[in-house]
Design an enzyme around this catalytic site. Structure first.
Site, short mmCIF file in Angstrom:
data_model
loop_
_atom_site.label_atom_id
_atom_site.label_comp_id
_atom_site.label_asym_id
_atom_site.label_seq_id
_atom_site.Cartn_x
_atom_site.Cartn_y
_atom_site.Cartn_z
N PHE A 1 0.80 -1.23 0.00
CA PHE A 1 0.00 0.00 0.00
C PHE A 1 0.83 1.27 0.00
CE2 PHE A 1 0.89 -0.09 4.57
CZ PHE A 1 1.02 1.27 4.85
N SER B 1 5.15 -6.99 3.48
CA SER B 1 5.72 -7.31 4.79
C SER B 1 6.53 -8.61 4.72
CB SER B 1 4.59 -7.48 5.81
OG SER B 1 3.70 -8.47 5.34
N GLU C 1 9.17 -3.92 13.35
CA GLU C 1 8.89 -2.86 12.37
C GLU C 1 7.61 -2.15 12.80
OE1 GLU C 1 7.66 -3.99 8.33
OE2 GLU C 1 8.76 -2.24 7.59
N CYS D 1 9.70 1.71 3.53
CA CYS D 1 10.61 0.62 3.88
C CYS D 1 12.02 1.15 4.10
CB CYS D 1 10.61 -0.47 2.81
SG CYS D 1 11.32 0.09 1.27
N LYS E 1 -1.21 -6.76 -9.51
CA LYS E 1 -2.17 -6.85 -8.40
C LYS E 1 -1.79 -5.78 -7.38
CE LYS E 1 -3.07 -8.08 -4.67
NZ LYS E 1 -3.48 -7.14 -3.60
N GLU F 1 -4.95 -3.82 -1.91
CA GLU F 1 -6.40 -3.58 -1.78
C GLU F 1 -6.67 -2.32 -0.96
OE1 GLU F 1 -4.58 -5.91 -0.60
OE2 GLU F 1 -5.23 -6.72 1.32
N ARG F 2 -5.63 -1.83 -0.25
CA ARG F 2 -5.86 -0.61 0.54
C ARG F 2 -5.62 0.65 -0.29
NH1 ARG F 2 -2.52 -2.06 5.80
NH2 ARG F 2 -1.60 -3.62 4.44
#
Ligand code: NAD
Length: 490
Positions: A150, A227, A383, A282, A174, A177-178
């Site tokens: 995201f 993640s 994290e 990240c 893909k 979805e957020r």
């Protein structure tokens, strides 16, 4: 009623047959801005099949002709730049200047991939034996799936997409979805650029959709960013069926600050690194390790700079930092802050409980700095992916490097110093894929490879540049002899 997002398969926009949709929220306003379908395995099959059917004609299209589509795409991305940036801010929350930064890097990757006629060159060796020549050519691998997180909805698919296409592969993207709206707009531009039907496909969804991509026999290569837990799963599941995979995972990035570092510059760079993108990067600084006198010099300066950051809606002027992605994420982050305090850390700046006037429903967490974070504690090892900077203190450069290397991750590590010798020792010994020397976000340019080490990365070849070209091609070696008048001489 918010817009229902579509998939793009075989050159056509199609409504999903999914029974489940998720709401997409603007994290600053809590407004529902779209509804995203959780596409079914049958829809993944349609997208993968469309990509497979388009592959043969696309790979036979000469590379100089393939890149003409990328030149068109680059022009369209420039033309719709501001609109795309607003969409990134609306679905992700980052301030619009940060959205512009990520989109610029996306475009730079398109620019680099336009060099594919050169980047994809093979090797030729004449007379490996008498009258025998040997050469290596690069051919595309087939259908590639690109699975994104995201936090950089505009940039991260572009670490891969332009190279995959330029090398002659077809793709299925893909998005998260957020944050699925940016790719919806990018695919309108891919459509306008005129890529042949099936060369680029978009499929929305979450875990079930991803798993269908990982298992699909027509898909030869998978790129993933997200993640560490999901990266591990993606790497294991996709490589078990023989696909080539690269999976980028999470991070816990340490910075070392030596007493001889420039006070003003270091303070501003460290604060930008920790709190840019609300810490959801990240390459965000997560731990600052002060050495010797640096603790006394830098702690008050960092506290002052953090407290001065203006938090708000990323489309409003004068805002330095937006919200975090969801209310659940905010709860997780504030829980980790509390855990840090419970485990003995000292609050220097506490951003919990922040309310932004006019945006009371937003998922805001203010910049937070906790000092005396203990090695091995939750805050030292987990994290956070939010605007939280932990401070640790050691007496020597050697101890600081040992602390850096004791972590599980290895995405980025940085040092701030005026000493070339200290910087060189650090560069040589630090266990991380991206190193910053007086730099707080050591993000490689598009023509350098991007990825971390250890639990931040699973795979061999990295994102961007020549590594992406190698990932999206397979080498074929030809050994060749021609019989006839000339060969008979031998
Ligand atoms: P995430 O792992 O939750 O999701 C990433 C993708 O995986 C999404 O497309 C999602 O739909 C899918 N997914 C989620 N759970 C899944 C499951 N159980 N099975 C199959 N697919 C699944 O990550 P996120 O929250 O979107 O992104 C944040 C994370 O990404 C952070 O850990 C961050 O450090 C990392 N990240 C890493 C890099 C890097 O270069 N190393 C870059 C950006 C973000």
């Amino acid at each position: 009623m918010p817009e229902k997002l579509l998939n793009y398969v075989a050159g056509a926009w199609c409504g999903s047959s999914a029974v489940s949709y998720l709401d997409v929220h603007n994290p600053a306003t809590a407004e529902t801005v779209a509804r995203v379908p959780l596409s079914t395995p049958a829809e993944v099959n349609q997208a993968a099949t469309a990509a497979m059917n388009a592959f043969d004609a696309w790979r036979r299209t000469p590379a100089p002709a393939r890149i003409q589509y990328l030149f068109k795409l680059k022009a369209l991305l420039e033309a719709y730049f501001d609109d795309l940036c607003r969409t990134i801010t609306q679905e992700n929350g980052k301030i619009v200047e940060e959205a512009a930064g990520e989109l610029r890097r996306a475009i730079e990757n398109v620019e680099v991939a336009c060099g594919i006629p050169t980047l994809m060159l093979g090797d030729f060796s004449e007379d490996v034996a008498r009258g025998v020549d040997e050469y290596m050519i690069r051919q595309p691998v087939g259908v590639a799936a690109i699975i994104a997180p995201f936090n950089f909805p505009g940039m991260i698919p572009f670490w891969y997409l332009p190279y995959a296409l330029a090398c002659g592969n077809t793709v299925v993207v893909k998005p998260s979805e957020r944050c699925p709206m940016t790719m919806q707009k990018v695919f309108q531009l891919l459509d306008e650029a005129g890529f042949p039907k099936g060369v680029v496909n978009l499929i929305n969804g979450s875990a079930e959709t991803v798993n269908a991509l990982l298992d699909h026999p027509a898909i030869a290569a998978i790129t993933f960013v997200g993640s560490t837990a999901t990266a591990r799963h993606v790497y294991a599941r996709a490589s078990a069926s023989g696909k080539r995979v690269q999976a980028q995972g999470g991070a816990k990035n340490p910075l070392i600050i030596l007493p001889d570092a420039d006070l003003r510059l270091t303070t501003s760079i460290v604060i930008d690194s920790a709190f840019g993108n609300a810490g959801q990067r990240c390459l965000a600084a997560s731990l600052a390790i002060t050495v010797g006198e640096a603790d006394r010099i830098f702690t008050p300066a960092l506290a002052e700079a953090a407290a001065a950051r203006v938090v708000g809606y990323g489309l409003d002027a004068g805002v330095h930092m937006g919200p975090v992605i969801t209310a659940q994420s905010r709860t997780r982050i504030t829980g980790l802050i509390q855990r840090g305090l419970d485990e003995g850390a000292r609050p220097v700046v506490d951003g919990r409980g922040l309310v932004v006037s006019g945006h009371e429903a937003g998922n805001f967490v203010g910049p937070t700095i906790l000092a005396d974070v203990r090695p091995g504690s939750t805050l030292a090892t987990t994290e956070v992916f939010g605007p939280v900077l932990g401070l640790m203190h050691v007496d020597s450069v050697e101890d600081a490097i040992a602390l850096v290397n004791s972590g599980e991750y290895g995405n980025m590590a940085c040092i701030f110093t005026g000493s070339g010798a200290a910087a060189r020792k650090f560069r040589y010994e630090a266990q991380a894929g991206n190193i910053g020397i007086n730099i707080g976000v050591a993000a490689p340019m598009a023509f350098f490879p991007f990825s971390g080490w250890r639990s931040s990365f699973f795979g061999t070849l990295h994102a961007q540049g020549q590594h992406a070209v190698e990932f999206f091609t397979q080498t074929k070696v030809v050994v060749e002899r021609w019989l006839g008048e000339w060969a008979r001489k031998f």
